[in-house]
Design a protein around this motif. Structure first.
Motif, PDB file in Angstrom:
ATOM      1  N   UNK A   1     -61.053 115.701-100.413  1.00 17.30           N
ATOM      2  CA  UNK A   1     -60.889 116.370-101.705  1.00 17.30           C
ATOM      3  C   UNK A   1     -59.433 116.753-101.929  1.00 17.30           C
ATOM      4  N   UNK A   2     -58.751 117.166-100.880  1.00 13.23           N
ATOM      5  CA  UNK A   2     -57.339 117.543-101.014  1.00 13.23           C
ATOM      6  C   UNK A   2     -56.485 116.346-101.400  1.00 13.23           C
ATOM      7  N   UNK A   3     -56.786 115.182-100.846  1.00  7.96           N
ATOM      8  CA  UNK A   3     -56.080 113.962-101.258  1.00  7.96           C
ATOM      9  C   UNK A   3     -56.324 113.673-102.730  1.00  7.96           C
ATOM     10  N   UNK A   4     -57.579 113.703-103.147  1.00  5.40           N
ATOM     11  CA  UNK A   4     -57.908 113.404-104.539  1.00  5.40           C
ATOM     12  C   UNK A   4     -57.223 114.382-105.489  1.00  5.40           C
ATOM     13  N   UNK A   5     -57.153 115.652-105.087  1.00  7.14           N
ATOM     14  CA  UNK A   5     -56.494 116.661-105.914  1.00  7.14           C
ATOM     15  C   UNK A   5     -54.998 116.419-106.025  1.00  7.14           C
ATOM     16  N   UNK A   6     -54.446 115.650-105.080  1.00  7.85           N
ATOM     17  CA  UNK A   6     -53.011 115.398-105.012  1.00  7.85           C
ATOM     18  C   UNK A   6     -52.546 114.377-106.048  1.00  7.85           C
ATOM     19  N   UNK A   7     -53.478 113.674-106.684  1.00  5.28           N
ATOM     20  CA  UNK A   7     -53.109 112.644-107.649  1.00  5.28           C
ATOM     21  C   UNK A   7     -52.849 113.200-109.037  1.00  5.28           C
ATOM     22  N   UNK A   8     -52.245 112.391-109.886  1.00  5.04           N
ATOM     23  CA  UNK A   8     -51.985 112.787-111.270  1.00  5.04           C
ATOM     24  C   UNK A   8     -53.257 112.684-112.099  1.00  5.04           C
ATOM     25  N   UNK A   9     -53.475 113.582-113.046  1.00  2.00           N
ATOM     26  CA  UNK A   9     -54.663 113.506-113.899  1.00  2.00           C
ATOM     27  C   UNK A   9     -54.784 112.152-114.587  1.00  2.00           C
ATOM     28  N   UNK A  10     -55.963 111.547-114.484  1.00  6.52           N
ATOM     29  CA  UNK A  10     -56.227 110.273-115.134  1.00  6.52           C
ATOM     30  C   UNK A  10     -55.782 109.047-114.361  1.00  6.52           C
ATOM     31  N   UNK A  11     -55.010 109.233-113.289  1.00  7.84           N
ATOM     32  CA  UNK A  11     -54.530 108.087-112.522  1.00  7.84           C
ATOM     33  C   UNK A  11     -55.634 107.572-111.611  1.00  7.84           C
ATOM     34  N   UNK A  12     -55.738 106.248-111.427  1.00  5.61           N
ATOM     35  CA  UNK A  12     -56.777 105.712-110.535  1.00  5.61           C
ATOM     36  C   UNK A  12     -56.446 105.983-109.074  1.00  5.61           C
TER      37      UNK A  12
END
Length: 292
Positions: free
Chosen positions: A232-243
Motif C-alpha cells: 500500500x505504501x508503494x501504491x500511495x507513492x505514485x502520482x494520482x491517475x498514473x498507472x
C-alpha cells in the motif's frame, strides 16, 4: 545460410548496444499504458537500461554475455550470483533474429555461471520459446499473475507505517529479509535501484520495498501484514491517475492479490517464475525483474 553468432563475454564498450538489444527484445512484453511516451521518458528509460547492464557487468563479469554477428551485437544474457543463488537478469535476442539458435547459445553460456550453485531463479517473459528453454534446462515452474492500472486513491488506508530507507543504514534488515524470502541477500543491487531514482521504503524490523513511481519493483517481508503495509505504501507513492503495476505474483502471495483488487487494479496472467535448487519460500515476496 546465416553466419554463426560469436558468443563472448560482455565488455564495457558493449554496454549501449547490449542494453538496446535487451530493451528491444522485451518491448512487446510491456503494456502500452506503461511505455514511455515523451522524448524525456524514452531517454530516461535508455539510461536506466544501460545502468542495469553496467551494474551487472561490474558485479558479475563472468555472467555477462553477448552474441555478435558480423561485429554487431544481436543478443544479450546477464546472470548474477548472490549468496550462491544464481539468477538470470536479462536475456534477449534482437527482434527478427529469434529462432535461429542465438538464444540457445547465449542461455548455455549464462547457465555455465550457474554450475554448482545451490539454487537458481529465472523470471520469465510470456514468450513460449523462452519458457520452453527454461523448462528443458531443469527448472520447475511457478505460475504467476500480474496486476496493473490506475489505483483508486480513495481506498488507500490510513496509518501506513513505512519510512524512507537507507541502503547502508538498514543493511542488516535488508539482507535478513531477502534471505528469508529467497535465501540470498540483494546486496549491491539495492544501491543500483536508488542510484537509478527508485525509492527504498522500510518497515522497521519487518520488511522493505522499492517503489518506482508507485509500482513495487521489489518487495520482501517477514510476514503478510508487513508486506501488505509495504505494498500500500508503494501504491500511495505514485502520482494520482498514473498507472502502476505488480509483476510475478506467485502462489503464497494472496496478500498482494487482495491489495491489488482493493486498489482497483486488473489481474492478468504473467510470465512464470522458474526455480531450481534452494530458492526459499518466495513469500511474502514480489521479486525484481532486473535483480530477482
Amino acid at each position: 545460410m546465416s553466419p554463426l553468432p560469436a558468443v563472448r563475454l560482455l565488455q564495457p564498450a558493449d554496454v549501449p548496444a547490449a542494453a538496446a538489444v535487451g530493451g528491444a527484445s522485451l518491448s512487446d512484453q510491456i503494456p502500452v499504458a506503461l511505455q514511455p511516451t515523451t522524448p524525456a521518458e524514452r531517454a530516461h528509460l535508455v539510461r536506466r537500461q544501460q545502468a542495469r547492464v553496467s551494474h551487472l557487468l561490474a558485479t558479475d563479469p563472468e555472467g555477462s554475455w553477448v552474441a555478435e554477428v558480423d561485429g554487431e551485437i544481436v543478443g544479450v544474457a546477464l546472470a548474477l550470483v548472490r549468496d550462491d543463488i544464481w539468477g538470470l537478469s536479462l536475456f534477449g535476442v534482437r527482434p527478427g533474429l529469434q529462432g535461429q539458435g542465438i538464444g540457445r547459445l547465449l542461455l548455455a553460456a549464462a547457465l555455465g555461471y550457474a554450475a554448482g550453485r545451490r539454487g537458481a531463479l529465472i523470471l520469465s517473459s510470456t514468450d513460449p520459446r523462452a519458457m520452453r528453454s527454461y523448462a528443458r534446462a531443469g527448472f520447475a515452474v511457478k505460475p504467476a499473475l500480474a496486476a496493473a492500472g490506475a489505483i483508486n486513491r480513495a481506498r488507500l488506508p490510513a496509518g501506513l507505517r513505512t519510512r524512507a530507507g537507507d541502503v547502508e543504514a538498514d543493511r542488516e534488515l535488508l539482507d535478513a529479509v531477502s534471505r528469508h524470502v529467497r535465501t540470498a541477500a540483494h546486496g549491491r543491487d539495492l544501491g543500483a535501484f536508488v542510484a537509478a531514482g527508485d525509492r527504498l521504503l522500510v518497515l522497521d524490523g519487518r520488511g522493505f520495498a522499492v517503489s518506482r513511481r508507485g509500482s513495487p519493483i521489489l518487495l520482501a517481508a517477514f510476514d503478510d501484514e508487513a508486506a501488505t503495509d509495504l505494498l500500500w505504501s508503494c501504491l500511495a507513492d505514485g502520482a494520482p491517475g498514473a498507472p502502476v503495476h505488480l509483476d510475478y505474483v506467485t502462489q503464497g502471495n494472496d496478500w498482494a492479490v487482495a491489495v491489488a483488487l482493493e486498489a482497483g487494479l486488473s489481474l492478468s496472467p504473467d510470465g512464470p517464475v522458474f526455480v531450481r535448487g534452494e530458492t526459499g519460500p518466495f513469500a511474502p515476496y514480489l521479486p525484481s525483474g532486473a535483480y530477482l
